[in-house]
Design an enzyme around this catalytic site. Structure first.
Site, short mmCIF file in Angstrom:
data_model
loop_
_atom_site.label_atom_id
_atom_site.label_comp_id
_atom_site.label_asym_id
_atom_site.label_seq_id
_atom_site.Cartn_x
_atom_site.Cartn_y
_atom_site.Cartn_z
NE ARG A 101 4.75 2.30 12.71
CZ ARG A 101 4.26 2.59 13.82
NH1 ARG A 101 3.06 1.79 14.16
NH2 ARG A 101 4.51 3.48 14.98
CE1 TYR A 138 11.11 -14.59 -5.06
CE2 TYR A 138 10.13 -13.93 -3.21
CZ TYR A 138 11.10 -13.77 -4.13
OH TYR A 138 12.20 -12.60 -3.92
CG ASP A 158 1.53 -15.12 -4.26
OD1 ASP A 158 1.16 -14.25 -5.20
OD2 ASP A 158 2.68 -14.93 -3.72
CE LYS A 173 8.24 -9.60 -8.39
NZ LYS A 173 7.77 -9.99 -7.06
C1 PLP Z 1 4.85 -15.17 -6.57
C2 PLP Z 1 5.55 -14.14 -5.67
N1 PLP Z 1 4.91 -13.90 -4.43
C3 PLP Z 1 5.74 -12.85 -3.61
C4 PLP Z 1 6.92 -12.38 -4.06
C5 PLP Z 1 7.57 -11.42 -3.03
O1 PLP Z 1 7.31 -10.07 -3.43
P1 PLP Z 1 8.33 -8.85 -3.32
O2 PLP Z 1 9.58 -9.14 -3.86
O3 PLP Z 1 7.55 -7.57 -3.64
O4 PLP Z 1 8.39 -8.93 -1.54
C6 PLP Z 1 7.28 -12.78 -5.33
C7 PLP Z 1 8.61 -12.11 -5.59
O5 PLP Z 1 9.05 -12.12 -6.74
C8 PLP Z 1 6.74 -13.48 -6.31
O6 PLP Z 1 7.10 -13.82 -7.31
#
Ligand code: PLP
Length: 421
Positions: free
Chosen positions: A71, A135, A211, A236
């Site tokens: 961790r 998101y 992001d 992703k």
């Molecule tokens: C633009 C974006 N940011 C953050 C996330 C969150 O990621 P995670 O599902 O790995 O927690 C997503 C998930 O689809 C996303 O599309």
């Protein structure tokens, strides 16, 4: 042994190499206690052995380098973090040109990266300015978790610089300014450099967080454009194969990294070593995958734009797209995500999603294979309807994550699928 507690760094040799070379080689030697395995080893261990009680005490006291407990740090995770430094850190202008330090921290999910960064930066009574299309879980985090700890969120259309100026005037003491570009699922783009300048002119202490999940560092590097923190869902494109849920943050500020590391230590959220290894392996092919994702998405966006059963296509690569100019300025290509409104709304969309071949009906994105999903009932279902619709996430909106299959097969699948609608 690499000092697991030492400040992160950018490998100066790899800074001079192209993205593809950095994606393959940067970080590969970092954090690995032994240098004999060609591929970075998977240290799938929760804890690490001390040679003596005295050594253990010294490592705990920070007087000696060494790993303690996964961790808190792990060699395989360090390797991924070092690679991310080299990918997001290129062309970053720091106060001291000799100082090429940026720091990355890996997480168990993209949401863990986002929530840990915000918890590190903000406390009770603080304000976060956030893009109005993000998101679904990021929106949910702001409205249902952060607000319970006295952290208020104010939303703004970050693609409108006048609106950004106005919100900054109203909230000059906000701690953080977080947005996605391109956004999920509308593919709207915001001018990172202009926003960072406006934020810093208002309040140099306000942190700009981007992001970068949809673009990846291959297409867009927010730190070089003035952002303070870059966030990713490594689930992703960075992993690319749909085998991991993970996240990463990269920052040019030591104190932001230290505070966020403190949140990981106490709240948890560090990734599994195996997952970090999978993401690191995925990154090695990121450039060639992204080239194909982008080329396929462009062809598909053009096909959909000309299709009579498609009302509107959202893809910043199209010259007709309102975000094309901003995207062209800050991205080297336009990504693999395409959204579109289908004639006939949700019923037509359901039919397409149920009938289409090759495209798998599933959420997530950035996999090597193509996916299709319905944001209003899936990824963005937790966003209240009025807010969703205001942002353009209508019931008829379909989002596709274009894979790296042959584009002719994908277009044929869409053609056949739309014919059944
Ligand atoms: C633009 C974006 N940011 C953050 C996330 C969150 O990621 P995670 O599902 O790995 O927690 C997503 C998930 O689809 C996303 O599309």
């Amino acid at each position: 042994m690499e000092d697991s507690n030492s400040p992160d760094f950018l490998d100066k040799f790899f800074l001079n190499c192209s993205f593809a070379t950095r994606a393959l080689h940067a970080g590969e030697h970092v954090g690995q206690p032994q240098h004999t395995s060609h591929s970075g080893a998977i240290y799938q261990s929760s804890t690490f052995v001390f040679q003596s009680a005295a050594e253990g005490a010294e490592i705990f006291a920070g007087e000696r380098a060494g790993y303690v407990y996964t961790r808190l740090g792990n060699p395989t995770v360090r390797l991924l973090e070092a690679k991310m430094n080299a990918l997001e850190g290129k062309e970053v202008k720091l106060a001291n040109p000799k100082d090429v330090r940026v720091s990355s921290l890996a997480f168990s999910s993209g949401m863990s990266a986002i929530s840990s960064s915000l918890l590190a930066l903000c406390g009770q009574g603080d304000t976060v300015i956030m893009g109005d299309v993000v998101y679904g879980a990021t929106e949910h985090l702001a409205q249902n978790v952060l607000n319970r700890f006295g952290i208020t969120t104010v939303e703004v259309d970050t693609s409108d610089l006048n609106a950004v100026e106005a919100v900054l005037k109203k909230h000059p003491d906000a701690r953080a300014f977080l947005f996605e570009t391109p956004t999920n699922p509308m593919l709207a783009c915001s001018d990172i450099e202009a926003i960072a300048k406006l934020v810093k002119a208002t309040n140099p202490r306000m942190m700009v967080l981007v992001d970068n999940t949809f673009a990846t560092p291959y297409l867009q590097r927010p730190l070089a454009l003035g952002a303070d923190v870059v966030l990713h869902s490594t689930t992703k494109y960075l992993c690319g194969h749909g085998t991991v849920v993970g996240g990463v943050m990269t920052t040019t500020h030591d104190e932001v990294k230290d505070k966020t590391y403190g949140v990981i230590k106490d709240v948890g959220g560090s990734p599994s070593p195996f997952d970090a290894w999978l993401v690191n392996s995925g990154i090695k092919t990121l450039p060639i995958r992204m080239d194909k994702h982008c080329a396929n998405a462009m062809e598909i966006a053009e096909f959909l734009e000309a299709h009579p059963k498609v009302e509107r296509v959202y893809y910043p690569g199209l010259e007709t797209d309102p975000h094309h100019a901003v995207a062209s300025k800050q991205m080297s290509a336009f990504g693999g995500m395409v959204s579109f409104d289908i004639v006939g709304g949700i019923e037509a969309g359901r039919k397409l999603m149920d009938e289409i071949e090759i495209f798998t009906l599933a959420v997530s994105l950035g996999c090597v294979d193509s996916l299709i999903q319905h944001p209003a009932s899936m990824t963005h279902a937790c966003v209240p309807r009025d807010k969703r619709e205001k942002a353009g996430v209508t019931d008829g909106l379909i989002r596709i994550s274009v894979g790296i299959e042959d584009s002719a097969d994908l277009i044929q699948a869409l053609y056949d699928g739309l014919a059944k609608v």
